[in-house]
Design an enzyme around this catalytic site. Structure first.
Site, PDB file in Angstrom:
ATOM      1  N   HIS A 136     -16.059 -16.737 -30.526  1.00 24.71           N
ATOM      2  CA  HIS A 136     -17.290 -16.081 -30.285  1.00 24.71           C
ATOM      3  C   HIS A 136     -17.607 -13.881 -30.458  1.00 24.71           C
ATOM      4  O   HIS A 136     -17.267 -13.622 -29.578  1.00 24.71           O
ATOM      5  CB  HIS A 136     -17.959 -15.642 -28.606  1.00 24.71           C
ATOM      6  N   GLY A 154     -25.117 -11.143 -23.866  1.00 24.54           N
ATOM      7  CA  GLY A 154     -26.382 -10.327 -23.019  1.00 24.54           C
ATOM      8  C   GLY A 154     -26.057  -9.315 -23.323  1.00 24.54           C
ATOM      9  O   GLY A 154     -26.486  -8.793 -22.139  1.00 24.54           O
ATOM     10  N   ILE A 155     -24.812  -8.744 -23.541  1.00 21.10           N
ATOM     11  CA  ILE A 155     -24.152  -7.412 -23.296  1.00 21.10           C
ATOM     12  C   ILE A 155     -25.250  -6.666 -24.870  1.00 21.10           C
ATOM     13  O   ILE A 155     -25.471  -6.119 -24.654  1.00 21.10           O
ATOM     14  CB  ILE A 155     -23.278  -6.728 -23.741  1.00 21.10           C
ATOM     15  N   GLY A 156     -25.752  -7.395 -25.698  1.00 18.09           N
ATOM     16  CA  GLY A 156     -26.323  -5.747 -27.035  1.00 18.09           C
ATOM     17  C   GLY A 156     -25.373  -7.052 -28.280  1.00 18.09           C
ATOM     18  O   GLY A 156     -26.045  -5.964 -28.580  1.00 18.09           O
ATOM     19  N   LYS A 157     -24.460  -7.259 -28.299  1.00 14.78           N
ATOM     20  CA  LYS A 157     -24.068  -7.213 -29.828  1.00 14.78           C
ATOM     21  C   LYS A 157     -25.305  -7.783 -30.561  1.00 14.78           C
ATOM     22  O   LYS A 157     -24.081  -7.367 -32.199  1.00 14.78           O
ATOM     23  CB  LYS A 157     -22.627  -8.465 -29.776  1.00 14.78           C
ATOM     24  N   ASP A 175     -23.125 -14.696 -33.224  1.00 15.77           N
ATOM     25  CA  ASP A 175     -22.555 -15.990 -31.735  1.00 15.77           C
ATOM     26  C   ASP A 175     -21.252 -16.277 -32.524  1.00 15.77           C
ATOM     27  O   ASP A 175     -20.689 -16.320 -31.550  1.00 15.77           O
ATOM     28  CB  ASP A 175     -23.501 -16.680 -32.711  1.00 15.77           C
ATOM     29  N   GLU A 199     -30.120 -14.104 -33.854  1.00 15.91           N
ATOM     30  CA  GLU A 199     -30.408 -14.113 -31.917  1.00 15.91           C
ATOM     31  C   GLU A 199     -30.969 -12.853 -31.576  1.00 15.91           C
ATOM     32  O   GLU A 199     -29.681 -12.664 -31.017  1.00 15.91           O
ATOM     33  CB  GLU A 199     -29.586 -15.618 -31.268  1.00 15.91           C
ATOM     34  N   ARG A 240     -10.481   9.554 -24.550  1.00 16.91           N
ATOM     35  CA  ARG A 240     -11.476  10.016 -24.714  1.00 16.91           C
ATOM     36  C   ARG A 240     -10.713  10.999 -26.089  1.00 16.91           C
ATOM     37  O   ARG A 240     -11.641  11.458 -26.917  1.00 16.91           O
ATOM     38  CB  ARG A 240     -12.346  10.978 -24.017  1.00 16.91           C
TER      39      ARG A 240
END
EC number: 2.7.11.-
Length: 302
Positions: A136, A154-157, A175, A199, A240
């Site tokens: 996925h 739903g995280i914005g991929k 997807d 999508e 970082r």
């Protein structure tokens, strides 16, 4: 899982001379030219390989006495051969037709030159027999680097992929990512049903090829970098300096992985672009930004 001989025949557009069993499979991508076997030497013979008769083998058989040829061909077909292919459009000797029918073995013909046919078939089998999995995520081509974007739904991929496409980069798949290990390279592709589709929540499914042109989608790409999205956590100690080496294992191959914390205001598409360029730079140079900073500090201390 092997490749059915019948499928190979259809895909490579081969002419069937003798039909064999319907369920015969090819399980290895090696090819054998049976010159030694037709000369009577069977040590280390691998009948599970595709058998290819070219001009050299055909000429050798043509010069052979008929009775000896019958004997050699009969011995050859006593092994469990899955498929025999004659190239260059050559006319097979009648003994081969007879024995192939007797043993119910696939005997087919190609019009290609032998070396061309072997090369084409080897590439075909390497692809079909390669270990594979489905993950996925979203796979994009950013500045020539294949980047697999992972993270929870739903995280914005997909939204990030859309922004990258707008900036001139290319989509491979959204997807679901079909991945194959081909000669140590992880090649990602899209399932046929979703090729060129993206999508986006709130917008639905969009046809990237139609909206952004044919050049916005690429059929496949080697996965060189994984970028994992996760929600920003204040108590997490994120890298970082770029000195933490993290990897994701896919089909037994370790791929460099970067964890990207997501929160409002961060331009993730720009971060991915920078990651791709930085990865390319790392391939070409042994000096890292950390090394540069250390050298500057040493110069100041001298």
């Amino acid at each position: 899982m092997g490749v059915l001989v019948k499928k190979l025949i259809d895909d490579l557009n081969l002419e069937v001379l003798v039909e064999g069993k319907e369920d015969v499979e090819i399980s290895v991508n090696d090819i054998n030219r049976p010159g030694l076997q037709l000369a009577g030497f069977y040590n280390y013979f691998a009948p599970e390989r595709i058998q290819v008769i070219g001009k050299a083998e055909w000429s050798f058989l043509d010069y052979m006495q008929i009775e000896l040829r019958k004997k050699r061909v009969k011995k050859y077909f006593s092994f469990d051969i899955n498929c025999l292919i004659i190239t260059r459009g050559l006319e097979p000797h009648p003994e081969f037709i007879k024995e192939a029918k007797k043993h119910n073995i696939w005997f087919v013909r190609s019009n290609l030159v032998t070396t061309q046919f072997i090369s084409k078939t080897t590439i075909y089998l390497a692809d079909k027999l390669a270990p594979e999995t489905r993950l996925h995520g979203v796979l994009v081509d950013v500045s020539g680097i294949g980047i697999l974007i992972t993270g929870e739904s739903g995280i914005g991929k997909s939204e990030t992929a859309l922004e990258l496409i707008k900036r001139g980069h290319r989509l491979v798949t959204d997807d679901a990512v079909d991945i194959k290990d081909i000669d140590g390279q992880l090649i990602g592709r899209s399932p046929k049903i979703t090729v060129g589709m993206l999508e986006v929540r709130g917008l639905g499914i969009i046809d990237v090829t139609t909206l952004y042109g044919l050049s916005s989608v690429v059929q496949e790409k080697e996965i060189r970098l994984v970028m994992h999205f996760e929600h920003w956590k204040d108590d997490n100690d994120y890298d970082r300096l770029g000195i933490d080496n993290e990897y994701m294992n896919i089909l037994g191959i370790n791929v460099k992985k970067l964890t990207v914390p997501i929160r409002p205001g961060r331009n993730i598409a720009v971060i991915i672009e920078a990651a791709a360029v930085n990865y390319r730079h790392a391939l070409m140079s042994k000096i890292t930004p950390v090394d540069v900073i250390e050298n500057r500090m040493n110069e100041l201390n001298d």
